[in-house]
Design a protein around this motif. Structure first.
Motif, PDB file in Angstrom:
ATOM      1  N   GLU A 102       0.739  -1.490  -0.261  1.00 22.59           N
ATOM      2  CA  GLU A 102       0.444  -0.106  -0.005  1.00 22.59           C
ATOM      3  C   GLU A 102       1.086   1.278   0.041  1.00 22.59           C
ATOM      4  N   LEU A 103       2.237   1.054   0.813  1.00 18.99           N
ATOM      5  CA  LEU A 103       2.680   2.153   0.674  1.00 18.99           C
ATOM      6  C   LEU A 103       3.400   2.625  -0.304  1.00 18.99           C
ATOM      7  N   ALA A 104       3.081   2.045  -1.901  1.00 18.41           N
ATOM      8  CA  ALA A 104       3.424   2.155  -3.426  1.00 18.41           C
ATOM      9  C   ALA A 104       3.387   2.992  -3.697  1.00 18.41           C
ATOM     10  N   ARG A 105       1.610   3.010  -3.364  1.00 16.95           N
ATOM     11  CA  ARG A 105       0.940   3.699  -3.927  1.00 16.95           C
ATOM     12  C   ARG A 105       1.294   5.186  -4.172  1.00 16.95           C
ATOM     13  N   LEU A 106       1.436   5.121  -1.891  1.00 15.80           N
ATOM     14  CA  LEU A 106       1.328   7.025  -2.004  1.00 15.80           C
ATOM     15  C   LEU A 106       2.881   7.896  -2.682  1.00 15.80           C
ATOM     16  N   PRO A 107       2.062   9.198  -3.614  1.00 15.61           N
ATOM     17  CA  PRO A 107       3.133   9.561  -4.724  1.00 15.61           C
ATOM     18  C   PRO A 107       3.984  10.265  -3.905  1.00 15.61           C
ATOM     19  N   PHE A 108       5.105  10.484  -4.341  1.00 12.53           N
ATOM     20  CA  PHE A 108       7.075  11.236  -3.930  1.00 12.53           C
ATOM     21  C   PHE A 108       7.066   9.414  -2.686  1.00 12.53           C
ATOM     22  N   VAL A 109       6.359  10.044  -2.019  1.00 12.83           N
ATOM     23  CA  VAL A 109       7.041   8.446  -1.201  1.00 12.83           C
ATOM     24  C   VAL A 109       7.612   7.085  -1.986  1.00 12.83           C
ATOM     25  N   HIS A 110       6.587   6.658  -2.960  1.00 11.88           N
ATOM     26  CA  HIS A 110       7.395   5.711  -3.194  1.00 11.88           C
ATOM     27  C   HIS A 110       8.323   6.377  -4.259  1.00 11.88           C
ATOM     28  N   THR A 111       7.988   7.072  -4.405  1.00 15.27           N
ATOM     29  CA  THR A 111       9.968   7.450  -5.396  1.00 15.27           C
ATOM     30  C   THR A 111      10.795   7.539  -4.540  1.00 15.27           C
ATOM     31  N   TRP A 112      11.253   7.915  -3.809  1.00 14.82           N
ATOM     32  CA  TRP A 112      12.330   7.789  -2.282  1.00 14.82           C
ATOM     33  C   TRP A 112      12.454   6.844  -1.447  1.00 14.82           C
ATOM     34  N   MET A 113      11.275   5.669  -1.649  1.00 21.95           N
ATOM     35  CA  MET A 113      11.504   3.742  -0.811  1.00 21.95           C
ATOM     36  C   MET A 113      12.458   3.371  -2.505  1.00 21.95           C
ATOM     37  N   ARG A 114      12.084   3.412  -3.445  1.00 23.98           N
ATOM     38  CA  ARG A 114      12.434   3.127  -4.687  1.00 23.98           C
ATOM     39  C   ARG A 114      14.595   3.275  -4.222  1.00 23.98           C
ATOM     40  N   HIS A 115      14.587   4.961  -4.482  1.00 26.21           N
ATOM     41  CA  HIS A 115      15.703   4.569  -3.991  1.00 26.21           C
ATOM     42  C   HIS A 115      16.402   4.595  -3.694  1.00 26.21           C
ATOM     43  N   LEU A 116      16.065   4.380  -2.184  1.00 26.35           N
ATOM     44  CA  LEU A 116      16.420   3.530  -0.674  1.00 26.35           C
ATOM     45  C   LEU A 116      16.265   1.667  -1.198  1.00 26.35           C
ATOM     46  N   HIS A 117      15.534   1.353  -2.277  1.00 27.48           N
ATOM     47  CA  HIS A 117      16.265   0.466  -2.612  1.00 27.48           C
ATOM     48  C   HIS A 117      14.941  -0.590  -0.922  1.00 27.48           C
ATOM     49  N   CYS A 118      13.883   0.167  -1.201  1.00 25.50           N
ATOM     50  CA  CYS A 118      12.861  -0.490  -0.341  1.00 25.50           C
ATOM     51  C   CYS A 118      11.768  -2.224  -1.193  1.00 25.50           C
ATOM     52  N   LEU A 119      11.437  -3.023  -1.123  1.00 27.86           N
ATOM     53  CA  LEU A 119      11.329  -3.735  -1.749  1.00 27.86           C
ATOM     54  C   LEU A 119       9.146  -3.652  -0.447  1.00 27.86           C
ATOM     55  N   PHE A 120       8.624  -4.136  -1.746  1.00 28.33           N
ATOM     56  CA  PHE A 120       6.918  -4.385  -1.213  1.00 28.33           C
ATOM     57  C   PHE A 120       6.629  -5.346  -1.286  1.00 28.33           C
ATOM     58  N   VAL A 121       5.778  -5.855  -0.437  1.00 25.26           N
ATOM     59  CA  VAL A 121       5.572  -7.177  -0.359  1.00 25.26           C
ATOM     60  C   VAL A 121       3.697  -7.399  -0.157  1.00 25.26           C
ATOM     61  N   ASP A 122       3.350  -8.151  -0.927  1.00 25.51           N
ATOM     62  CA  ASP A 122       1.829  -7.830  -0.726  1.00 25.51           C
ATOM     63  C   ASP A 122       1.199  -8.876  -0.309  1.00 25.51           C
ATOM     64  N   ARG A 123       1.431  -9.352   1.052  1.00 26.31           N
ATOM     65  CA  ARG A 123       1.339 -10.178   2.542  1.00 26.31           C
ATOM     66  C   ARG A 123      -0.527 -11.167   1.668  1.00 26.31           C
ATOM     67  N   ALA A 124      -1.201 -10.762   0.701  1.00 23.53           N
ATOM     68  CA  ALA A 124      -2.017 -11.595   1.102  1.00 23.53           C
ATOM     69  C   ALA A 124      -1.653 -13.097  -0.608  1.00 23.53           C
ATOM     70  N   SER A 125      -0.351 -12.359  -1.090  1.00 20.13           N
ATOM     71  CA  SER A 125       0.066 -13.630  -2.087  1.00 20.13           C
ATOM     72  C   SER A 125       1.150 -14.117  -1.243  1.00 20.13           C
TER      73      SER A 125
END
Length: 241
Positions: A102-125
């Motif tokens: 869900e954090l990947a949907r936040l504008p700008f926040v998502h961009t900087w998380m990508r810069h930090l090499h964050c990993l996004f997980v779908d807990r239902a999958s």
């Protein structure tokens, strides 16, 4: 008023940093990852420090001498929304986080998380969870660290939840140490007051690293409980679960 100022700064900083973000993308495309990481760390660290200061948070840290020189998986309990900026200010090198999708949907926040090499997980999958373990192993072997909150959700000042195993599988596959981190009091900054931000003191304890190299299958299975016990050891009794 404090809450309004905090949120205004939160978004204005991200807007003002758009040109810097663009420059970081250029550095990454050119393969200048070291320069990009230094700039990302400087920008994110400054942003997180100011967010904590605007919130009136006093962060007391013990155990900095336990921070390893190389890549590691930092395992922290998760009391509230301020845990992410707390970890961004406490750790000294660029590091990503494993975060809910869900954090990947936040504008700008998502961009900087990508810069930090964050990993996004779908807990239902389950398939997505398995991919995060592979991506996390790759990230660690590239020399970067990861912060993970294995409870999966905030305790909001209540008892700690059980730890999920994914974080420990990532560390074991990469052969890097686990660093337990105890966060005590972050929920008082917001969750204890609803959506309103209030000043408070947060105590962060960085524990000695736990080795994961050459573990037997039985020893690897005990890692979640072992690390949870370490984190719980410096929490008040009512927060231990």
């Amino acid at each position: 008023m404090r809450t309004i100022i905090w949120f205004v700064y939160f978004w204005l900083y991200l807007l003002a940093a758009i040109p810097v973000s663009g420059y970081i993308w250029i550095l990454e495309k050119r393969g200048q990852d070291v320069r990009a990481d230094v700039l990302v760390q400087r920008m994110v660290n400054r942003w997180a420090h100011r967010l904590m200061r605007l919130a009136g948070a006093k962060v007391e840290v013990t155990g900095r001498e336990h921070l390893p020189d190389g890549p590691a998986v930092y395992i922290a309990n998760h009391q509230g929304n301020f845990d992410i900026p707390i970890m961004l200010t406490v750790l000294r090198e660029p590091h990503g986080l494993v975060a809910k999708k869900e954090l990947a949907r936040l504008p700008f926040v998502h961009t900087w998380m990508r810069h930090l090499h964050c990993l996004f997980v779908d807990r239902a999958s389950p398939r997505a969870g398995a991919q995060v373990i592979l991506d996390g192993e790759k990230l660690l072997k590239s020399g970067r660290s990861i912060t993970i909150f294995p409870e999966g959700t905030r305790s909001r000042g209540g008892a700690m939840h059980r730890f999920q195993s994914g974080a420990f599988r990532i560390a074991a596959r990469a052969g890097v140490p686990l660093v337990p981190v105890t966060i005590d009091g972050s929920y008082r900054l917001m969750e204890a007051q609803g959506v309103w931000i209030h000043p408070g003191t947060v105590r962060v304890t960085i524990h000695q690293p736990v080795a994961t190299e050459n573990l037997t299958r039985e020893a690897a299975k005990t890692l979640p409980e072992q690390v949870r016990d370490i984190i719980v050891s410096v929490l008040p009794p009512q927060k231990t679960g």
